[in-house]
Design a protein around this motif. Sequence first.
Motif, PDB file in Angstrom:
ATOM      1  N   GLU A   1      40.108  83.039 -51.777  1.00 39.90           N
ATOM      2  CA  GLU A   1      39.324  83.806 -52.730  1.00 39.90           C
ATOM      3  C   GLU A   1      38.673  84.980 -52.026  1.00 39.90           C
ATOM      4  O   GLU A   1      38.155  84.856 -50.910  1.00 39.90           O
ATOM      5  CB  GLU A   1      38.253  82.936 -53.394  1.00 39.90           C
ATOM      6  CG  GLU A   1      38.792  81.856 -54.307  1.00 39.90           C
ATOM      7  CD  GLU A   1      37.688  81.166 -55.088  1.00 39.90           C
ATOM      8  OE1 GLU A   1      36.602  81.777 -55.216  1.00 39.90           O
ATOM      9  OE2 GLU A   1      37.901  80.049 -55.561  1.00 39.90           O
ATOM     10  N   ILE A   2      38.701  86.128 -52.686  1.00 42.16           N
ATOM     11  CA  ILE A   2      38.013  87.314 -52.202  1.00 42.16           C
ATOM     12  C   ILE A   2      37.325  87.984 -53.378  1.00 42.16           C
ATOM     13  O   ILE A   2      37.667  87.724 -54.542  1.00 42.16           O
ATOM     14  CB  ILE A   2      38.984  88.314 -51.535  1.00 42.16           C
ATOM     15  CG1 ILE A   2      40.004  88.839 -52.556  1.00 42.16           C
ATOM     16  CG2 ILE A   2      39.662  87.708 -50.322  1.00 42.16           C
ATOM     17  CD1 ILE A   2      40.825  90.000 -52.043  1.00 42.16           C
ATOM     18  N   CYS A   3      36.378  88.821 -53.093  1.00 46.44           N
ATOM     19  CA  CYS A   3      35.689  89.613 -54.111  1.00 46.44           C
ATOM     20  C   CYS A   3      36.221  91.035 -54.054  1.00 46.44           C
ATOM     21  O   CYS A   3      36.200  91.678 -52.988  1.00 46.44           O
ATOM     22  CB  CYS A   3      34.178  89.588 -53.889  1.00 46.44           C
ATOM     23  SG  CYS A   3      33.251  90.582 -55.077  1.00 46.44           S
ATOM     24  N   ILE A   4      36.721  91.517 -55.178  1.00 46.48           N
ATOM     25  CA  ILE A   4      37.230  92.892 -55.270  1.00 46.48           C
ATOM     26  C   ILE A   4      36.141  93.748 -55.896  1.00 46.48           C
ATOM     27  O   ILE A   4      35.874  93.634 -57.093  1.00 46.48           O
ATOM     28  CB  ILE A   4      38.521  92.953 -56.100  1.00 46.48           C
ATOM     29  CG1 ILE A   4      39.582  92.017 -55.515  1.00 46.48           C
ATOM     30  CG2 ILE A   4      39.046  94.371 -56.157  1.00 46.48           C
ATOM     31  CD1 ILE A   4      40.864  91.986 -56.312  1.00 46.48           C
TER      32      ILE A   4
ATOM     33  N   CYS B   1      40.491  97.712 -51.007  1.00 51.03           N
ATOM     34  CA  CYS B   1      40.100  96.357 -50.611  1.00 51.03           C
ATOM     35  C   CYS B   1      41.351  95.673 -50.072  1.00 51.03           C
ATOM     36  O   CYS B   1      42.330  95.478 -50.807  1.00 51.03           O
ATOM     37  CB  CYS B   1      39.538  95.586 -51.805  1.00 51.03           C
ATOM     38  SG  CYS B   1      39.107  93.874 -51.456  1.00 51.03           S
ATOM     39  N   PRO B   2      41.371  95.306 -48.788  1.00 42.48           N
ATOM     40  CA  PRO B   2      42.590  94.714 -48.221  1.00 42.48           C
ATOM     41  C   PRO B   2      42.846  93.311 -48.766  1.00 42.48           C
ATOM     42  O   PRO B   2      41.931  92.504 -48.919  1.00 42.48           O
ATOM     43  CB  PRO B   2      42.301  94.686 -46.714  1.00 42.48           C
ATOM     44  CG  PRO B   2      40.814  94.671 -46.611  1.00 42.48           C
ATOM     45  CD  PRO B   2      40.301  95.453 -47.779  1.00 42.48           C
ATOM     46  N   LEU B   3      44.100  93.033 -49.089  1.00 41.02           N
ATOM     47  CA  LEU B   3      44.550  91.693 -49.469  1.00 41.02           C
ATOM     48  C   LEU B   3      45.192  91.084 -48.227  1.00 41.02           C
ATOM     49  O   LEU B   3      46.405  91.116 -48.049  1.00 41.02           O
ATOM     50  CB  LEU B   3      45.533  91.767 -50.635  1.00 41.02           C
ATOM     51  CG  LEU B   3      45.025  92.448 -51.907  1.00 41.02           C
ATOM     52  CD1 LEU B   3      46.111  92.488 -52.970  1.00 41.02           C
ATOM     53  CD2 LEU B   3      43.784  91.761 -52.445  1.00 41.02           C
ATOM     54  N   LEU B   4      44.357  90.546 -47.374  1.00 46.71           N
ATOM     55  CA  LEU B   4      44.786  90.167 -46.042  1.00 46.71           C
ATOM     56  C   LEU B   4      45.150  88.699 -45.929  1.00 46.71           C
ATOM     57  O   LEU B   4      46.207  88.338 -45.441  1.00 46.71           O
ATOM     58  CB  LEU B   4      43.697  90.524 -45.032  1.00 46.71           C
ATOM     59  CG  LEU B   4      44.018  90.338 -43.554  1.00 46.71           C
ATOM     60  CD1 LEU B   4      45.218  91.176 -43.162  1.00 46.71           C
ATOM     61  CD2 LEU B   4      42.811  90.708 -42.701  1.00 46.71           C
ATOM     62  N   GLN B   5      44.279  87.828 -46.408  1.00 52.22           N
ATOM     63  CA  GLN B   5      44.463  86.379 -46.214  1.00 52.22           C
ATOM     64  C   GLN B   5      44.983  85.746 -47.494  1.00 52.22           C
ATOM     65  O   GLN B   5      44.353  85.830 -48.544  1.00 52.22           O
ATOM     66  CB  GLN B   5      43.133  85.746 -45.812  1.00 52.22           C
ATOM     67  CG  GLN B   5      43.199  84.233 -45.641  1.00 52.22           C
ATOM     68  CD  GLN B   5      41.853  83.652 -45.248  1.00 52.22           C
ATOM     69  OE1 GLN B   5      41.198  84.150 -44.361  1.00 52.22           O
ATOM     70  NE2 GLN B   5      41.448  82.598 -45.929  1.00 52.22           N
TER      71      GLN B   5
END
Length: 822
Positions: A174-177, A191-195
């Motif tokens: 989960e990340i916050c965009i 915003c990087p989608l890295l993990q």
Amino acid sequence: MTLNINLSEYWPGADTLLVNLTPWCLMTNQSDLDLIVMDATGSQWTLPSSKTFSPPKFEGEIILGLRIGSGVVCSGSIPLSDEEVDLQRYRPDIGQVLYLDGYVHTRISITQANRIKVYFLTVQSSVRHRMRLITILESMCVTNLTGQPYQAMLHCVCPRVGQIQRMTSSTSSEICIPDHSKVDRQDTDLCPLLQWSLDHSQDSVLLQEEDSLVHYLSLQPIKTENCDIDPDWSHPVRLLANKNAVRATVAVPRPGQWTEPICITGQERNGVAYFVMRKDNSPSCLLHNSTNLPVYYGHHNVNITSPGITVQEETELVGDPPFIPVGQNVFYTPNLINGIFGEDISNTLIPSLHFAVNRNDIQQRSEDGQGQGQSDKCLVWSRAIDVNSNMEMFVPIPGCIDIKVKVRKVAMVTSITIEPISKAEVSAKEIRSRLTGQERTVTTVAEELPPDKSERCYPVHNDNQLHNLQDIKSSATRIDLTIGVRLRHLTIALKDESSRSEEVAEVLRISMDELFMAYYPSGQVSEDESESHSCISACVGVIQLDNQLFYTKGLYDFPVLLLPQNIPDPSQLTLPSLQNLSISEKFAVLKSVSFLHIQVVMGTDLLQNSVTKRIEFGLQPATANIDDGFVLRLLKEVESLIPTKLTNSSMDNKSMFVKKLPKSFRKLSMALSSPVKIEHLCIQPIALLFSLHASLKLFIASDRTPLSFGKFERKDVCGTSHQVIRVLAMHYATGALFRAGIVVGSLEILGNPTGLIRSIGTGVADLVKMPYTGLTHGPGAFVSGVTHGMTSFVKNISSGMLMSVTSFASSVSRNMDRLSLY
């Protein structure tokens, strides 16, 4: 450190030598990870985030690693090459070897706490000032231009493993965009989608380096302080990107009974996929569930031949097909429409839809919770339903229930309401089927439940129904505004005040007579819509475009650029009376006697977005004269009117680590998320007498070429402005090609044989027509007709021959002058 020594001349002609020492390579880490760089010998160098260092000469390959605790988790090896990609066009290792001007994708997989995390990186290579630059950055990043932040779940799946269960927050990253619509110019808007998370059930299958992974994204609105309900996650959407941009849509649940359509466009550049999130202003369908069961949905695809698969959504690798919660609505655009978006601007037919219910939900209700578990799903699909026309129909779901599907198309959005069938409707349908001799069994939920629970059978949620489109529209008070302006004469002049300070030269003048402009509510546009729409109308009785430089300085060949073929005499021009008429009636009267008219009807769709209901354009036969020199002069004058952009000098020295979305990607995402939508576009047939003078290396002229273009009419136009303009250009270019013979025959270099034939035809027609007309009125009229016919015959033939000879001589003279200059 390995250095390159470059020798060059510093001062030309002064016998100076410049010895330039540069490192052979610079490696930059633009990702958010602190990486470890290793070579084939096992040597390691630490490369923190946003740092650059000059490595020693690599031999063969490099490996990227990530330090986890006391160990290092490595990626696959990345071979290096000193050759260019263009020279290796047919080699199979393109994308696997890092060439001088290429890129390579790599990933680092980490297993922690029964979870597999995958980091996707892109390694780019380029040459600047004879130095090799190697840049490491994330393979995917996203820009959020929706105006509000979102929580995102990231999950990847290996197609070789097969389908997995539905994505959950416990198994996904989960990340916050954040919202990037109002970021400062100095800040990043990416915003990087890295993990990414890999399902742990696939751990038993060893992933190989060449295995491709499919990426899925699920969105959730961030909970606000004023909301006590946790919003649900959206259905996973597959992320795809290419050089031409890929369009995908997803419906994000909002607190309450509605969803928000989001358009995600993916475009790739130098191995990095850029995804842009915007609000989707052109969803295809609005699905509403008025039953008391979740209803699954999907679209039919004729290319699906696998057994057990009914809809396209079942072919995805994550989760079950999307569903409509009880009493809620979902915006839906089929993947098939997204895939062909832009190929045909008027091809907006929605593929057939299927609806399904979970058989276990019905059994669980009938057994009062003693049936199968809620996690088990046994979906039963209905037959394919065509939703491209307004209708109401009963749809059986075999062995489960019967539903009623209502389809209504409003403002290019198809509203589909799914309702249960009441007992009265079932009885009436049974009577009709028996009268027609058809025995049919209609299954309802009330028949399957015990008698004491029959009142619980799927009531219609009248309080929450959204098939009444007014419930989801703004309740703001509508103000009807009516404006009408009529001008007897209007002149617009374009003057050049910058070429000479002592003289102001008029370049172009537009003269219009009997100009009428109006804005008024148009009332009902169709039988299915009771709301009114705004109408913008304009018509011009006579219009003329004059080249003022021809009169003042004798420049260019044509004094008039555009005028009607039949100009009425102002003294004989009588307009109908417009007293006691409404604005719309006045426009209808003036349109019938006008040279040019245009009418635009505007409305709003279910999302309160502006929609063009109708555009109609008409033009009477006209004469158009174009000189390419004058067109270039007009473009120069228009360019001088564009204000100069004042740039901030501090932005020129911005850090290379501030990541920004390319401007072209931002514009393209805007065009794909908010396309041009016109329900009815109509351009009436156009007839032109076209003259063209082109001053190329040879003087090419075509005088008074008759061109006629057919009617252009399209319904349900949806596409980008570039696509709409391309279709219009192709239509009129095709019309011109069909008249290619006449165009070639009108060339002055050939003597304009088309004009000569047209003059001879006119003379012969008058020679026959005028005496015949006079014969019907008596002997005197017959003699007069013969006289006038012979006069017209001689006049047209002589003038046609003289014009042909003059045109040929003029064209030859101009071309000889041009050839003498070379």
